[in-house]
Design an enzyme around this catalytic site. Structure first.
Site, mmCIF file in Angstrom:
data_model
loop_
_atom_site.group_PDB
_atom_site.id
_atom_site.type_symbol
_atom_site.label_atom_id
_atom_site.label_comp_id
_atom_site.label_asym_id
_atom_site.label_seq_id
_atom_site.Cartn_x
_atom_site.Cartn_y
_atom_site.Cartn_z
ATOM 1 N N SER A 49 0.438 -2.186 -7.980
ATOM 2 C CA SER A 49 0.913 -0.327 -8.150
ATOM 3 C C SER A 49 0.792 0.390 -8.830
ATOM 4 C CB SER A 49 2.614 -0.247 -7.332
ATOM 5 O OG SER A 49 3.272 -1.769 -6.341
ATOM 6 N N SER A 88 6.955 0.982 -6.698
ATOM 7 C CA SER A 88 7.391 0.642 -7.054
ATOM 8 C C SER A 88 7.948 -0.112 -5.679
ATOM 9 C CB SER A 88 8.943 0.143 -7.322
ATOM 10 O OG SER A 88 9.204 -0.929 -7.826
ATOM 11 N N GLY A 89 6.968 -0.586 -4.725
ATOM 12 C CA GLY A 89 7.465 -1.329 -3.772
ATOM 13 C C GLY A 89 9.049 -1.407 -3.072
ATOM 14 N N GLY A 91 11.678 -0.911 -5.762
ATOM 15 C CA GLY A 91 12.460 -0.199 -6.244
ATOM 16 C C GLY A 91 13.297 -1.169 -7.402
ATOM 17 N N GLU A 92 12.697 -3.190 -7.448
ATOM 18 C CA GLU A 92 14.252 -3.121 -8.875
ATOM 19 C C GLU A 92 13.299 -3.874 -9.956
ATOM 20 O OE1 GLU A 92 17.365 -3.268 -8.551
ATOM 21 O OE2 GLU A 92 17.124 -2.596 -5.522
ATOM 22 N N THR A 93 11.982 -3.218 -9.784
ATOM 23 C CA THR A 93 11.303 -4.278 -11.074
ATOM 24 C C THR A 93 11.835 -3.641 -12.592
ATOM 25 O OG1 THR A 93 9.341 -3.835 -9.796
ATOM 26 C CG2 THR A 93 9.043 -3.777 -12.499
ATOM 27 N N SER A 151 0.189 -5.489 0.175
ATOM 28 C CA SER A 151 -1.093 -4.524 -0.191
ATOM 29 C C SER A 151 -1.170 -2.905 1.021
ATOM 30 C CB SER A 151 -2.057 -5.080 0.639
ATOM 31 O OG SER A 151 -2.595 -6.615 -0.061
ATOM 32 N N GLU A 154 0.419 -0.419 -1.276
ATOM 33 C CA GLU A 154 -0.436 -0.478 -2.502
ATOM 34 C C GLU A 154 -1.228 0.668 -1.815
ATOM 35 O OE1 GLU A 154 0.886 -4.336 -4.493
ATOM 36 O OE2 GLU A 154 -0.982 -4.228 -3.154
ATOM 37 N N ASP A 162 -3.722 10.730 -3.412
ATOM 38 C CA ASP A 162 -3.964 11.688 -2.965
ATOM 39 C C ASP A 162 -4.361 13.046 -1.889
ATOM 40 O OD1 ASP A 162 -6.658 9.713 -4.530
ATOM 41 O OD2 ASP A 162 -6.829 8.818 -3.056
#
Length: 187
Positions: A49, A88-89, A91-93, A151, A154, A162
């Site tokens: 990400s 962040s997939g 949302g907790e990193t 995947s 991302e 884009d």
């Protein structure tokens, strides 16, 4: 049975079409508007990400925007007129949550593109774009993907950003040739 490479590719494209069709146009537009108002833009993400966020930063730089990747040695301090955009997939990193909290405490805007809008970062953010995909640690919610781990998220992140670039190019009346003048030339 093992599929052909082109069959895998076609399945991935189907997944991307499905995910893209479910992203909120209104929320994506609010991110475009906020980027265009920001004095400086900061991007952050971890792992793959994070690579998608770097790609987004590169294109914004090509447009002439003042953009920085959090963690680089040349990244300045964030201020109230600035915007932090997180990919962040989950949302907790933890490191990204810490950045979001710090940005909010400084009065800056925070945006996130995530699978989980109710995540810790999602609850802090001013703008939350939900990407209907799986994150690397998600296996529920009825979503399926032939792809490993995060995947689909991302790839969707890259396509979303884009597409945001394309809209900003239209709004700023920029084309690829104008942007190429800002492309790296020491390669």
């Amino acid at each position: 049975m093992i599929m052909q490479i082109t069959q895998y590719t076609n399945e991935v494209i189907k997944e991307l079409n499905r995910a893209a069709s479910l992203i909120s146009e209104e929320t994506a537009q609010s991110l475009v508007d906020r980027i265009m108002k920001a004095e400086k833009i900061f991007v952050a993400g971890a792992g793959r990400s994070g690579l998608m966020m770097r790609a987004f930063a590169m294109r914004m730089m090509h447009m002439g925007l003042q953009v920085y990747v959090v963690g680089e040695s040349v990244t300045p301090g964030l201020a109230e007129a600035d915007l932090l955009i997180i990919g962040s997939g989950s949302g907790e990193t933890k490191s990204l949550l810490s950045m979001a909290s710090k940005a909010k405490s400084l009065g800056a805007g925070v945006a996130i593109a995530t699978v989980n809008p109710e995540s810790s970062i999602g609850l802090l953010a001013d703008i939350v774009i939900q990407i209907p995909a799986l994150s690397k640690d998600t296996s529920d919610g009825g979503l399926t993907s032939i792809q490993p781990m995060g995947s689909l998220f991302e790839q969707s992140l890259l396509l979303l950003f884009d597409s945001i670039i394309l809209q900003m190019m239209d709004k700023l009346n920029l084309d690829s040739s104008a942007m190429f003048g800002k492309h790296a030339n020491l390669e």
